[in-house]
Design an enzyme around this catalytic site. Structure first.
Site, PDB file in Angstrom:
ATOM      1  N   GLY A 285      32.448  42.219  31.973  1.00 18.86           N
ATOM      2  CA  GLY A 285      33.264  43.220  32.640  1.00 18.86           C
ATOM      3  C   GLY A 285      33.926  44.105  31.603  1.00 18.86           C
ATOM      4  O   GLY A 285      33.422  44.287  30.489  1.00 18.86           O
ATOM      5  N   ARG A 286      35.071  44.655  31.947  1.00 23.89           N
ATOM      6  CA  ARG A 286      35.759  45.564  31.028  1.00 23.89           C
ATOM      7  C   ARG A 286      36.120  44.868  29.718  1.00 23.89           C
ATOM      8  O   ARG A 286      35.865  45.365  28.626  1.00 23.89           O
ATOM      9  CB  ARG A 286      37.009  46.126  31.704  1.00 23.89           C
ATOM     10  CG  ARG A 286      36.719  47.025  32.905  1.00 23.89           C
ATOM     11  CD  ARG A 286      38.006  47.308  33.665  1.00 23.89           C
ATOM     12  NE  ARG A 286      37.799  48.164  34.811  1.00 23.89           N
ATOM     13  CZ  ARG A 286      37.413  47.738  36.015  1.00 23.89           C
ATOM     14  NH1 ARG A 286      37.185  46.442  36.207  1.00 23.89           N
ATOM     15  NH2 ARG A 286      37.263  48.584  37.021  1.00 23.89           N
ATOM     16  N   ILE A 287      36.755  43.694  29.830  1.00 30.14           N
ATOM     17  CA  ILE A 287      37.189  42.984  28.627  1.00 30.14           C
ATOM     18  C   ILE A 287      35.984  42.420  27.882  1.00 30.14           C
ATOM     19  O   ILE A 287      35.902  42.499  26.650  1.00 30.14           O
ATOM     20  CB  ILE A 287      38.193  41.877  28.987  1.00 30.14           C
ATOM     21  CG1 ILE A 287      39.469  42.491  29.580  1.00 30.14           C
ATOM     22  CG2 ILE A 287      38.523  41.027  27.765  1.00 30.14           C
ATOM     23  CD1 ILE A 287      40.423  41.470  30.174  1.00 30.14           C
TER      24      ILE A 287
ATOM     25  N   THR B 166      39.780  33.353  26.599  1.00 34.92           N
ATOM     26  CA  THR B 166      40.942  34.213  26.849  1.00 34.92           C
ATOM     27  C   THR B 166      40.944  34.676  28.301  1.00 34.92           C
ATOM     28  O   THR B 166      41.600  35.655  28.638  1.00 34.92           O
ATOM     29  CB  THR B 166      40.925  35.448  25.919  1.00 34.92           C
ATOM     30  OG1 THR B 166      39.682  36.138  26.081  1.00 34.92           O
ATOM     31  CG2 THR B 166      41.109  35.047  24.465  1.00 34.92           C
TER      32      THR B 166
ATOM     33  N   ARG C 227      40.551  32.433  31.987  1.00 33.28           N
ATOM     34  CA  ARG C 227      41.361  31.545  32.807  1.00 33.28           C
ATOM     35  C   ARG C 227      41.039  30.108  32.426  1.00 33.28           C
ATOM     36  O   ARG C 227      39.876  29.740  32.235  1.00 33.28           O
ATOM     37  CB  ARG C 227      41.106  31.760  34.300  1.00 33.28           C
ATOM     38  CG  ARG C 227      41.742  33.021  34.872  1.00 33.28           C
ATOM     39  CD  ARG C 227      43.268  32.903  34.908  1.00 33.28           C
ATOM     40  NE  ARG C 227      43.905  34.027  35.576  1.00 33.28           N
ATOM     41  CZ  ARG C 227      44.313  35.137  34.991  1.00 33.28           C
ATOM     42  NH1 ARG C 227      44.104  35.286  33.678  1.00 33.28           N
ATOM     43  NH2 ARG C 227      44.908  36.089  35.675  1.00 33.28           N
TER      44      ARG C 227
ATOM     45  N   GLU D  62      49.301  26.045  33.647  1.00 32.89           N
ATOM     46  CA  GLU D  62      50.234  26.769  32.775  1.00 32.89           C
ATOM     47  C   GLU D  62      51.557  27.044  33.487  1.00 32.89           C
ATOM     48  O   GLU D  62      51.545  27.534  34.617  1.00 32.89           O
ATOM     49  CB  GLU D  62      49.606  28.107  32.350  1.00 32.89           C
ATOM     50  CG  GLU D  62      48.311  27.965  31.595  1.00 32.89           C
ATOM     51  CD  GLU D  62      47.629  29.302  31.342  1.00 32.89           C
ATOM     52  OE1 GLU D  62      46.600  29.321  30.664  1.00 32.89           O
ATOM     53  OE2 GLU D  62      48.123  30.339  31.848  1.00 32.89           O
TER      54      GLU D  62
ATOM     55  N   HIS E  78      48.898  31.884  26.759  1.00 27.11           N
ATOM     56  CA  HIS E  78      48.463  32.941  27.692  1.00 27.11           C
ATOM     57  C   HIS E  78      49.172  34.252  27.378  1.00 27.11           C
ATOM     58  O   HIS E  78      49.792  34.882  28.234  1.00 27.11           O
ATOM     59  CB  HIS E  78      48.741  32.522  29.142  1.00 27.11           C
ATOM     60  CG  HIS E  78      47.879  33.259  30.129  1.00 27.11           C
ATOM     61  ND1 HIS E  78      47.477  32.689  31.325  1.00 27.11           N
ATOM     62  CD2 HIS E  78      47.346  34.508  30.119  1.00 27.11           C
ATOM     63  CE1 HIS E  78      46.744  33.570  31.999  1.00 27.11           C
ATOM     64  NE2 HIS E  78      46.662  34.674  31.288  1.00 27.11           N
TER      65      HIS E  78
END
Length: 336
Positions: free
Chosen positions: A157-159, A238, A240, A269, A298
């Site tokens: 995706g974008r990341i 980085t 989930r 978390e 996170h």
């Protein structure tokens, strides 16, 4: 008709930006919820058509407090803490903010990769031992030349795309697996598409996870998948925490099959008892983990610029969907 939008956490000192973007036809309310939307007064919730939430989950029981609710904006990329099935049943549109923090998260994934693969963490830990390690090279399989490795991206995706381009610029061969992307995504940025998760695992000297948490990706990378990685691979997450089986990762690190790992996320978390064994060993500075593990709380998304983007892009999405009737960043209820 005046519309009402609620920001339930009082994240900002004022609502001037939100009012400017939403316009005079929208009233903006703020709440003081710390841990749950259930803390908010019923009278306040009863007025709300638009809800913008950053840290607070949106479960079914909380939705009962909002009889007029039309739009929920998750002020971030992940939307796994919004009960989308209940929202769909109530006719509530769910949106996220997928275009903030893209650079920061990609940069962090690459920084973790570089810090581990170039031995920065290894020598940092070794020089702080008592007594410190000898002044010189430590022969260790963590350290590799970038161009000799394949950087595997799980979720382009974008990341994931931003991370892939950064890795490519550093000399890595880059491969990815993402069944949601149309043909040609690989050609657009000059990387190799793998036809299955197993095929990606088999070539990934560095595995970097960038897919969202859904019912299909929960536990996606477990013991079986980690065993497919080349020996002495590095695992970076980085995205989930629940996508990666942290106990399986601990076993792979202990066996030596996985050389190192960098985690910005863990399954729960902040961590609660029972704390995962890998986090316990990391905090205890157990010798077997020296130079092999970095855990962050996170925060890969964080920069002042990213925080500004969260605020601006969240309210712009609310304006588009609630006021203008557009489909900006809408998450389809039937998506995974």
């Amino acid at each position: 008709m005046t519309l009402t939008v609620l920001e339930p956490e009082s994240l900002y000192p004022d609502t001037a930006l939100e009012q400017r973007i939403l316009g005079d036809g929208v009233r903006i309310l703020t709440g003081n919820a710390k841990k749950s939307l259930l803390e908010l007064p019923d009278a306040l919730c009863a007025e709300v058509e638009g809800l913008m939430t950053l840290r607070l989950a949106v479960p079914a029981e909380a939705l009962k407090k909002f009889p007029k609710l039309k739009v929920v904006i998750r002020m971030g990329v992940g939307y796994d803490r919004v009960d989308r099935a209940e929202c769909a049943r109530r006719g509530i549109t769910v949106c996220n903010v997928p275009d903030y923090g893209t650079q920061e998260v990609a940069d962090t994934a690459i920084a973790l990769t570089v810090a581990l693969r170039r031995g920065l963490v290894l020598h940092h830990d070794a020089q702080r031992q008592d007594p410190p390690a000898a002044w010189g090279v430590i022969q260790n399989p963590i350290v590799r030349r970038f161009e000799a490795q394949t950087f595997g991206v799980l979720g382009l995706g974008r990341i994931g795309t931003a991370a892939a381009l950064r890795a490519k610029a550093l000399g890595f061969k880059v491969a990815f697996f993402d069944p949601a992307l149309p043909n040609g995504a690989d050609r657009a940025i000059g990387v190799q598409r793998m036809e299955s998760l197993e095929a990606l695992m088999a070539v990934s000297d560095v595995l970097s996870i960038h897919c969202p948490l859904t019912r299909n990706t929960r536990g996606l990378v477990g013991a079986k998948e980690l065993a497919l990685l080349p020996k002495n691979a590095v695992v970076i997450n980085t995205a989930r925490g629940p996508i990666l089986d942290i106990d399986a990762l601990e076993a792979a690190l202990r066996s030596g099959h996985v050389a190192a790992a960098g985690l910005d996320v863990i399954p729960v978390e902040p961590p609660v008892e029972p704390v995962p064994g890998l986090l316990q060993a990391y905090r205890a500075k157990e010798p077997w983990l020296m130079g092999r593990l970095v855990i962050m709380p996170h925060v890969a998304f964080h920069s002042p610029e990213a925080w500004d983007d969260i605020r601006l892009k969240s309210v712009e999405t609310m304006r588009d969907v609630l006021v203008r009737g557009l489909k900006t960043n809408v998450i389809p209820p039937e998506s995974d």
